[in-house]
Scaffold this motif. Structure first.
Motif, PDB file in Angstrom:
ATOM      1  N   LEU A   1       7.207   5.667   0.250  1.00  0.00           N
ATOM      2  CA  LEU A   1       6.226   4.598   0.018  1.00  0.00           C
ATOM      3  C   LEU A   1       4.792   5.104   0.202  1.00  0.00           C
ATOM      4  CD1 LEU A   1       8.128   1.634   1.705  1.00  0.00           C
ATOM      5  CD2 LEU A   1       7.650   1.892  -0.745  1.00  0.00           C
ATOM      6  N   ASP A   2       4.617   6.094   1.066  1.00  0.00           N
ATOM      7  CA  ASP A   2       3.299   6.726   1.195  1.00  0.00           C
ATOM      8  C   ASP A   2       2.920   7.408  -0.111  1.00  0.00           C
ATOM      9  OD1 ASP A   2       2.883   5.952   3.805  1.00  0.00           O
ATOM     10  OD2 ASP A   2       3.311   7.908   4.696  1.00  0.00           O
ATOM     11  N   LEU A   3       3.887   8.076  -0.719  1.00  0.00           N
ATOM     12  CA  LEU A   3       3.636   8.719  -2.010  1.00  0.00           C
ATOM     13  C   LEU A   3       3.278   7.654  -3.054  1.00  0.00           C
ATOM     14  CD1 LEU A   3       3.547  10.993  -4.093  1.00  0.00           C
ATOM     15  CD2 LEU A   3       6.048  11.044  -4.102  1.00  0.00           C
ATOM     16  N   ASN A   4       4.020   6.561  -3.044  1.00  0.00           N
ATOM     17  CA  ASN A   4       3.739   5.440  -3.937  1.00  0.00           C
ATOM     18  C   ASN A   4       2.278   4.987  -3.788  1.00  0.00           C
ATOM     19  OD1 ASN A   4       5.036   3.165  -5.649  1.00  0.00           O
ATOM     20  ND2 ASN A   4       4.002   2.012  -4.049  1.00  0.00           N
ATOM     21  N   ASN A   5       1.831   4.861  -2.543  1.00  0.00           N
ATOM     22  CA  ASN A   5       0.448   4.441  -2.299  1.00  0.00           C
ATOM     23  C   ASN A   5      -0.553   5.475  -2.792  1.00  0.00           C
ATOM     24  OD1 ASN A   5       1.389   2.144  -1.118  1.00  0.00           O
ATOM     25  ND2 ASN A   5       1.093   2.833   0.986  1.00  0.00           N
ATOM     26  N   GLU A   6      -0.208   6.741  -2.628  1.00  0.00           N
ATOM     27  CA  GLU A   6      -1.132   7.785  -3.087  1.00  0.00           C
ATOM     28  C   GLU A   6      -1.233   7.790  -4.613  1.00  0.00           C
ATOM     29  OE1 GLU A   6      -1.252  11.571  -1.237  1.00  0.00           O
ATOM     30  OE2 GLU A   6      -0.814  10.773   0.757  1.00  0.00           O
ATOM     31  N   VAL A   7      -0.131   7.435  -5.285  1.00  0.00           N
ATOM     32  CA  VAL A   7      -0.184   7.317  -6.743  1.00  0.00           C
ATOM     33  C   VAL A   7      -1.134   6.184  -7.116  1.00  0.00           C
ATOM     34  CG1 VAL A   7       1.107   6.760  -8.832  1.00  0.00           C
ATOM     35  CG2 VAL A   7       2.136   8.259  -7.109  1.00  0.00           C
ATOM     36  N   HIS A   8      -1.019   5.069  -6.423  1.00  0.00           N
ATOM     37  CA  HIS A   8      -1.927   3.956  -6.698  1.00  0.00           C
ATOM     38  C   HIS A   8      -3.383   4.388  -6.507  1.00  0.00           C
ATOM     39  CE1 HIS A   8      -4.369   0.403  -5.848  1.00  0.00           C
ATOM     40  NE2 HIS A   8      -3.631  -0.147  -6.784  1.00  0.00           N
ATOM     41  N   ASP A   9      -3.632   5.094  -5.400  1.00  0.00           N
ATOM     42  CA  ASP A   9      -5.002   5.515  -5.109  1.00  0.00           C
ATOM     43  C   ASP A   9      -5.518   6.541  -6.101  1.00  0.00           C
ATOM     44  OD1 ASP A   9      -5.048   3.807  -3.022  1.00  0.00           O
ATOM     45  OD2 ASP A   9      -5.189   5.319  -1.443  1.00  0.00           O
ATOM     46  N   SER A  10      -4.620   7.209  -6.822  1.00  0.00           N
ATOM     47  CA  SER A  10      -5.088   8.217  -7.776  1.00  0.00           C
ATOM     48  C   SER A  10      -5.832   7.566  -8.938  1.00  0.00           C
ATOM     49  CB  SER A  10      -3.934   9.093  -8.279  1.00  0.00           C
ATOM     50  OG  SER A  10      -3.144   8.412  -9.229  1.00  0.00           O
ATOM     51  N   HIS A  11      -5.475   6.325  -9.287  1.00  0.00           N
ATOM     52  CA  HIS A  11      -6.266   5.659 -10.336  1.00  0.00           C
ATOM     53  C   HIS A  11      -7.278   4.657  -9.764  1.00  0.00           C
ATOM     54  CE1 HIS A  11      -3.239   2.419 -10.169  1.00  0.00           C
ATOM     55  NE2 HIS A  11      -2.308   3.288 -10.461  1.00  0.00           N
ATOM     56  N   HIS A  12      -7.234   4.454  -8.465  1.00  0.00           N
ATOM     57  CA  HIS A  12      -8.224   3.599  -7.803  1.00  0.00           C
ATOM     58  C   HIS A  12      -8.726   4.260  -6.525  1.00  0.00           C
ATOM     59  CE1 HIS A  12      -6.980   0.520 -10.635  1.00  0.00           C
ATOM     60  NE2 HIS A  12      -7.989  -0.216 -10.221  1.00  0.00           N
ATOM     61  N   PRO A  13      -9.360   5.435  -6.650  1.00  0.00           N
ATOM     62  CA  PRO A  13      -9.753   6.155  -5.427  1.00  0.00           C
ATOM     63  C   PRO A  13     -10.921   5.504  -4.677  1.00  0.00           C
ATOM     64  CG  PRO A  13     -10.568   7.293  -7.352  1.00  0.00           C
ATOM     65  CD  PRO A  13      -9.693   6.189  -7.859  1.00  0.00           C
ATOM     66  N   ILE A  14     -11.698   4.698  -5.366  1.00  0.00           N
ATOM     67  CA  ILE A  14     -12.894   4.123  -4.722  1.00  0.00           C
ATOM     68  C   ILE A  14     -12.681   2.686  -4.279  1.00  0.00           C
ATOM     69  CG2 ILE A  14     -15.360   3.571  -5.068  1.00  0.00           C
ATOM     70  CD1 ILE A  14     -14.675   6.622  -4.905  1.00  0.00           C
ATOM     71  N   SER A  15     -12.101   1.872  -5.160  1.00  0.00           N
ATOM     72  CA  SER A  15     -11.933   0.456  -4.816  1.00  0.00           C
ATOM     73  C   SER A  15     -10.768  -0.159  -5.581  1.00  0.00           C
ATOM     74  CB  SER A  15     -13.219  -0.318  -5.136  1.00  0.00           C
ATOM     75  OG  SER A  15     -12.988  -1.705  -5.025  1.00  0.00           O
TER      76      SER A  15
END
Lengths: 281, 281
Positions: free
Chosen positions: A139-153
């Motif tokens: 699930l941490d990896l899942n979150n990092e994938v999300h943050d890869s297209h939304h790194p700022i906000s």
């Protein structure tokens, strides 16, 4: 003495998102559940208003609703011999959010603790914690994938953070995904959990039986293949994470009926998105 | 029949970091634990090599080592009547990583389930899941704080992503921190978990007794006050999250002896860092 529960999954419509991790548990276990995907209804739950019997407030969906199946229609007090007798009122409904909390709650109830289901006492608790650990890692990896297209906000558009996203996605591909996959590869090699049980193939993350950890890793790998098709194909061809890709295929076969049904939502604009500029060139 | 366990916390030296969430559990419960902070030793554990009895591999520290206390020195087989008899060999040691998995494993063993400790069956499991949920929410905020100074890459220097960090920190302050604190405020208002028990003050997130969720929220608020002193002071003065700041003070009082001891590591270069340019102006 069997506990019979009615489950409801509250999640956004149209995207698989984090709701899919919960959905896969029910589908793998063949246990019935209903869904609420009506946005105003979900917002009411998240605002923590007008929902009788609410307990801890929820930061986000998925939220799991749990109600004792015995009492749902009868409105009568429970007999003492009934395992569900701790449910105080006939209409009492519980709500749990946070994907790892939901999965850990469901695992022993849906037979999704892998081979740890055979253990007792401390050994079982440790095994359940290790399965939880592997889920949390996926699930941490899942979150990092999300943050890869939304790194700022999270609240801003992708288009407004595309330059930062390109840098973050490059780091995700170069450093993060390989580090995560290595953990799962080791867990599946027989150096990890389950040990001997896995040496003869049909390996799972904790023994030879599918657990919440296997389902979670399956879903993340599946989503990654959608989001970064070229990159993931290269990893697969490289052979370094062979056990992880085998696990993905095994679980895919196991869930074939569901995955080919209309119930399985396509990836679109959720955690896993396909932006060609974020994939390997 | 009492289970006696020996606990070891494996974590980086010098920074409180995520190890502090585990440390606070032992300190609040007054339960002994030892620590391994030797970097080569930790790296060996993370590489999953040369560690006998390793189970699931670890993505990162903190790692919790668990060994049955009865067998540690005797090397003898366990009597059947012993609750720890499921430990197969006298030297068997278990390892668990991922902060939420460690906290959920420890909570029932250290009396850190809040008022849920009084419940049984389904109600207890649901309450434990809700406490887990609140912990996971606080740990999500912890992760977002980390990402505010490393929005592009964990492996690169802050100085090389300062511009992006400024944007991300502005979003964290404007949108994210308030959303998280609102959840804890509602949970503490008596609309949340624990309900009636909390109306007379001394409120905790699940009833009136300190749980892993209270300790986790305490630590995140404490770290936020170090990282964003001006911003957090403004929030505190604003009064909107009064219960959250009261909880922080209550837990601070409860842990006074530990927090004032040399064992409590100062914040420095870990998750919580003070970069004046990321704070409110």
């Amino acid at each position: 003495m069997t506990e019979t529960l009615e489950y409801t999954l509250f999640y956004w419509p149209e995207i698989p998102g984090r709701g899919e991790f919960v959905r896969l548990c029910f589908e793998a276990a063949g246990v019935e559940y209903s869904e609420v995907n009506d946005v105003p209804e979900l917002q009411k739950l998240l605002l923590n208003k007008d929902v009788p019997g609410i307990a801890a407030p929820h930061f986000a969906v998925p939220v799991l609703g749990v109600r004792s199946g015995h009492t749902a229609d009868t409105h009568t007090k429970k007999a003492k011999s009934d395992a569900a007798s701790d449910v105080q009122t006939s209409h009492q409904k519980h709500y749990i959010s946070q994907t790892p909390a939901i999965l850990s709650f469901l695992a022993p109830r849906l037979g999704l603790l892998g081979d740890a289901d055979k253990l007792q006492g401390l050994e079982r608790d440790v095994a359940a914690a290790q399965i939880h650990q592997l889920c949390a890692t996926a699930l941490d990896l899942n979150n990092e994938v999300h943050d890869s297209h939304h790194p700022i906000s999270v609240s801003a558009y992708y288009e407004d953070q595309r330059d930062e996203a390109k840098k973050r996605a490059a780091d995700l591909r170069a450093n993060r995904i390989p580090k995560f996959l290595q953990v799962f590869q080791v867990a599946l090699q027989g150096d990890g959990a389950g040990l001997d049980q896995k040496k003869d193939g049909g390996r799972r993350l904790w023994g030879s039986k599918t657990s919440i950890a296997d389902l979670t890793v399956f879903q993340v790998i599946d989503g990654l293949q959608f989001a970064f098709p070229k990159y993931m194909q290269k990893l697969k061809d490289g052979g370094k994470y062979s056990h992880v890709f085998s696990l993905h295929q095994d679980v895919k076969d196991e869930l074939k009926e569901y995955l080919e049904s209309e119930k399985r939502l396509p990836y679109s604009n959720g955690v896993f998105r396909y932006y060609p500029e974020l994939d390997e060139e």
